[in-house]
Every structure is written in C-alpha cells, then in structure tokens.
Design a protein around this motif. Sequence first.
Motif, PDB file in Angstrom:
ATOM      1  N   ALA A  59       0.838  -1.208   0.000  1.00 51.26           N
ATOM      2  CA  ALA A  59       0.000   0.000   0.000  1.00 51.26           C
ATOM      3  C   ALA A  59       0.868   1.253   0.000  1.00 51.26           C
ATOM      4  CB  ALA A  59      -0.941  -0.008   1.201  1.00 51.26           C
ATOM      5  N   VAL A  60       1.878   1.267   0.843  1.00 55.35           N
ATOM      6  CA  VAL A  60       2.772   2.427   0.933  1.00 55.35           C
ATOM      7  C   VAL A  60       3.562   2.594  -0.365  1.00 55.35           C
ATOM      8  CG1 VAL A  60       4.787   3.373   2.141  1.00 55.35           C
ATOM      9  CG2 VAL A  60       2.929   2.318   3.448  1.00 55.35           C
ATOM     10  N   GLU A  61       4.087   1.490  -0.896  1.00 56.59           N
ATOM     11  CA  GLU A  61       4.848   1.551  -2.153  1.00 56.59           C
ATOM     12  C   GLU A  61       3.986   2.118  -3.290  1.00 56.59           C
ATOM     13  OE1 GLU A  61       6.255  -2.415  -2.951  1.00 56.59           O
ATOM     14  OE2 GLU A  61       7.435  -2.467  -1.102  1.00 56.59           O
ATOM     15  N   LEU A  62       2.752   1.651  -3.377  1.00 52.27           N
ATOM     16  CA  LEU A  62       1.856   2.118  -4.441  1.00 52.27           C
ATOM     17  C   LEU A  62       1.557   3.609  -4.302  1.00 52.27           C
ATOM     18  CD1 LEU A  62      -0.566  -0.930  -4.498  1.00 52.27           C
ATOM     19  CD2 LEU A  62       0.896  -0.192  -6.401  1.00 52.27           C
ATOM     20  N   ARG A  63       1.356   4.071  -3.066  1.00 54.96           N
ATOM     21  CA  ARG A  63       1.075   5.494  -2.836  1.00 54.96           C
ATOM     22  C   ARG A  63       2.262   6.364  -3.247  1.00 54.96           C
ATOM     23  NH1 ARG A  63      -0.935   4.484   3.267  1.00 54.96           N
ATOM     24  NH2 ARG A  63      -2.643   3.073   2.736  1.00 54.96           N
ATOM     25  N   GLU A  64       3.463   5.828  -3.065  1.00 57.03           N
ATOM     26  CA  GLU A  64       4.668   6.580  -3.445  1.00 57.03           C
ATOM     27  C   GLU A  64       4.852   6.610  -4.957  1.00 57.03           C
ATOM     28  OE1 GLU A  64       7.712   4.585  -1.205  1.00 57.03           O
ATOM     29  OE2 GLU A  64       7.168   5.608   0.661  1.00 57.03           O
ATOM     30  N   GLN A  65       4.381   5.583  -5.652  1.00 58.91           N
ATOM     31  CA  GLN A  65       4.572   5.467  -7.098  1.00 58.91           C
ATOM     32  C   GLN A  65       3.498   6.144  -7.927  1.00 58.91           C
ATOM     33  OE1 GLN A  65       5.036   1.037  -7.125  1.00 58.91           O
ATOM     34  NE2 GLN A  65       6.649   1.514  -8.596  1.00 58.91           N
ATOM     35  N   TYR A  66       2.262   6.207  -7.407  1.00 61.98           N
ATOM     36  CA  TYR A  66       1.132   6.672  -8.216  1.00 61.98           C
ATOM     37  C   TYR A  66       0.364   7.792  -7.525  1.00 61.98           C
ATOM     38  CZ  TYR A  66       1.909   2.327 -10.755  1.00 61.98           C
ATOM     39  OH  TYR A  66       2.480   1.311 -11.479  1.00 61.98           O
ATOM     40  N   ALA A  67       0.147   8.868  -8.243  1.00 63.82           N
ATOM     41  CA  ALA A  67      -0.659   9.976  -7.722  1.00 63.82           C
ATOM     42  C   ALA A  67      -2.109   9.550  -7.536  1.00 63.82           C
ATOM     43  CB  ALA A  67      -0.582  11.167  -8.675  1.00 63.82           C
ATOM     44  N   LYS A  70      -4.118   6.734  -3.010  1.00 63.49           N
ATOM     45  CA  LYS A  70      -4.004   7.482  -1.760  1.00 63.49           C
ATOM     46  C   LYS A  70      -4.455   6.609  -0.593  1.00 63.49           C
ATOM     47  CE  LYS A  70      -4.709  12.030  -3.866  1.00 63.49           C
ATOM     48  NZ  LYS A  70      -3.536  11.890  -4.616  1.00 63.49           N
ATOM     49  N   PRO A  71      -4.123   7.019   0.629  1.00 60.83           N
ATOM     50  CA  PRO A  71      -4.623   6.265   1.787  1.00 60.83           C
ATOM     51  C   PRO A  71      -6.151   6.166   1.732  1.00 60.83           C
ATOM     52  CG  PRO A  71      -2.991   7.887   2.482  1.00 60.83           C
ATOM     53  CD  PRO A  71      -3.288   8.151   1.030  1.00 60.83           C
ATOM     54  N   GLY A  72      -6.685   5.066   2.199  1.00 64.35           N
ATOM     55  CA  GLY A  72      -8.119   4.800   2.099  1.00 64.35           C
ATOM     56  C   GLY A  72      -8.997   5.883   2.705  1.00 64.35           C
ATOM     57  N   TYR A  73      -9.916   6.387   1.915  1.00 71.16           N
ATOM     58  CA  TYR A  73     -10.863   7.417   2.330  1.00 71.16           C
ATOM     59  C   TYR A  73     -11.836   6.817   3.344  1.00 71.16           C
ATOM     60  CZ  TYR A  73     -14.461  11.035   1.895  1.00 71.16           C
ATOM     61  OH  TYR A  73     -15.361  12.025   2.165  1.00 71.16           O
ATOM     62  N   VAL A  78      -3.806   1.968   7.062  1.00 66.91           N
ATOM     63  CA  VAL A  78      -2.755   0.946   6.984  1.00 66.91           C
ATOM     64  C   VAL A  78      -3.139  -0.133   5.978  1.00 66.91           C
ATOM     65  CG1 VAL A  78      -1.519  -0.847   8.286  1.00 66.91           C
ATOM     66  CG2 VAL A  78      -1.978   1.378   9.342  1.00 66.91           C
ATOM     67  N   HIS A  79      -4.410  -0.502   5.981  1.00 70.00           N
ATOM     68  CA  HIS A  79      -4.853  -1.651   5.189  1.00 70.00           C
ATOM     69  C   HIS A  79      -5.674  -1.309   3.952  1.00 70.00           C
ATOM     70  CE1 HIS A  79      -3.479  -4.561   8.176  1.00 70.00           C
ATOM     71  NE2 HIS A  79      -3.917  -3.707   9.086  1.00 70.00           N
ATOM     72  N   TRP A  80      -5.993  -0.032   3.756  1.00 68.69           N
ATOM     73  CA  TRP A  80      -6.864   0.357   2.642  1.00 68.69           C
ATOM     74  C   TRP A  80      -6.267   1.496   1.834  1.00 68.69           C
ATOM     75  CZ3 TRP A  80     -11.504  -2.001   1.417  1.00 68.69           C
ATOM     76  CH2 TRP A  80     -11.960  -2.957   2.332  1.00 68.69           C
ATOM     77  N   ASN A  81      -6.422   1.401   0.527  1.00 65.55           N
ATOM     78  CA  ASN A  81      -6.073   2.481  -0.398  1.00 65.55           C
ATOM     79  C   ASN A  81      -7.327   2.909  -1.144  1.00 65.55           C
ATOM     80  OD1 ASN A  81      -3.304   2.748  -0.001  1.00 65.55           O
ATOM     81  ND2 ASN A  81      -2.766   1.286  -1.596  1.00 65.55           N
ATOM     82  N   THR A  82      -7.363   4.170  -1.522  1.00 64.09           N
ATOM     83  CA  THR A  82      -8.370   4.628  -2.470  1.00 64.09           C
ATOM     84  C   THR A  82      -7.651   4.745  -3.810  1.00 64.09           C
ATOM     85  OG1 THR A  82      -9.639   5.818  -0.797  1.00 64.09           O
ATOM     86  CG2 THR A  82      -9.978   6.469  -3.093  1.00 64.09           C
ATOM     87  N   VAL A  83      -8.107   3.962  -4.776  1.00 66.60           N
ATOM     88  CA  VAL A  83      -7.472   3.911  -6.088  1.00 66.60           C
ATOM     89  C   VAL A  83      -8.380   4.640  -7.080  1.00 66.60           C
ATOM     90  CG1 VAL A  83      -6.522   2.407  -7.878  1.00 66.60           C
ATOM     91  CG2 VAL A  83      -6.450   1.689  -5.469  1.00 66.60           C
TER      92      VAL A  83
END
Length: 119
Positions: A59-67, A70-73, A78-83
Amino acid sequence: MEEVNPESIDEILSSWVGVTRSFPFDEKTLVYKVGGKIFALFDVDEFEGVNLKCDPERAVELREQYAGIKPGYHSNKVHWNTVSPNTDVEASLFYELLKHSYDLVYASLTKKVKLELGY
C-alpha cells in the motif's frame, strides 16, 4: 486506454466466487463483500475512486509510485487504499489491485466459510 467505470468493475467482481453487492451505508455507496467481509466500495454517483484492501507494505509503495493511489478514504489507512481509475493508474493495474483486495479478504476467511462459498 481502457476506461475503468462502475459498470466494468461490477461486471468483473460479480463473476468472482462468493461476491455479494449491497448498499449497507446509504443509497450511493456500493459495497462488495466476499464471505461477509468488505473488499471494495465506491460512490456510484461521484465515481472518483474505489477503496480497496491492500497489503500494508505494498500500500505504501503504491502510494509513493502513483498519484492516483491514496490512503483509504474513511478507512484504516494501513490496510486500505483509495485507487482512482483513469489517472496514472492504468486499467491493468487497477484490475490487479481489485483482485489483490479480493484475495486478501478471501484468504482471511475460515475454512468453513470458504466451503460454504463452494471454493
């Protein structure tokens, strides 16, 4: 480039073993579950991103690579991303992350629940 939209997401997720869909929170937040546990949700009216479960390190790696990730809304960051689809997140990665979320939640299910799902 292939466009990701609520219809394409629904078509894919509805074909997976044990997936249910509902609107448990309000009339616009569509929630997908497997074995009674949430693995994806999004606002059908204002489709800006999909909350997906993700391995914490990835999750952290993806947030650093892609605008567009973002962290889950309104979720555990820790466990969720908003894609956000149709950004710098290509459709192939988006669909891979949908499957990753499903697989993480499915793996957490008890053997009994997995058997009930027929898988």
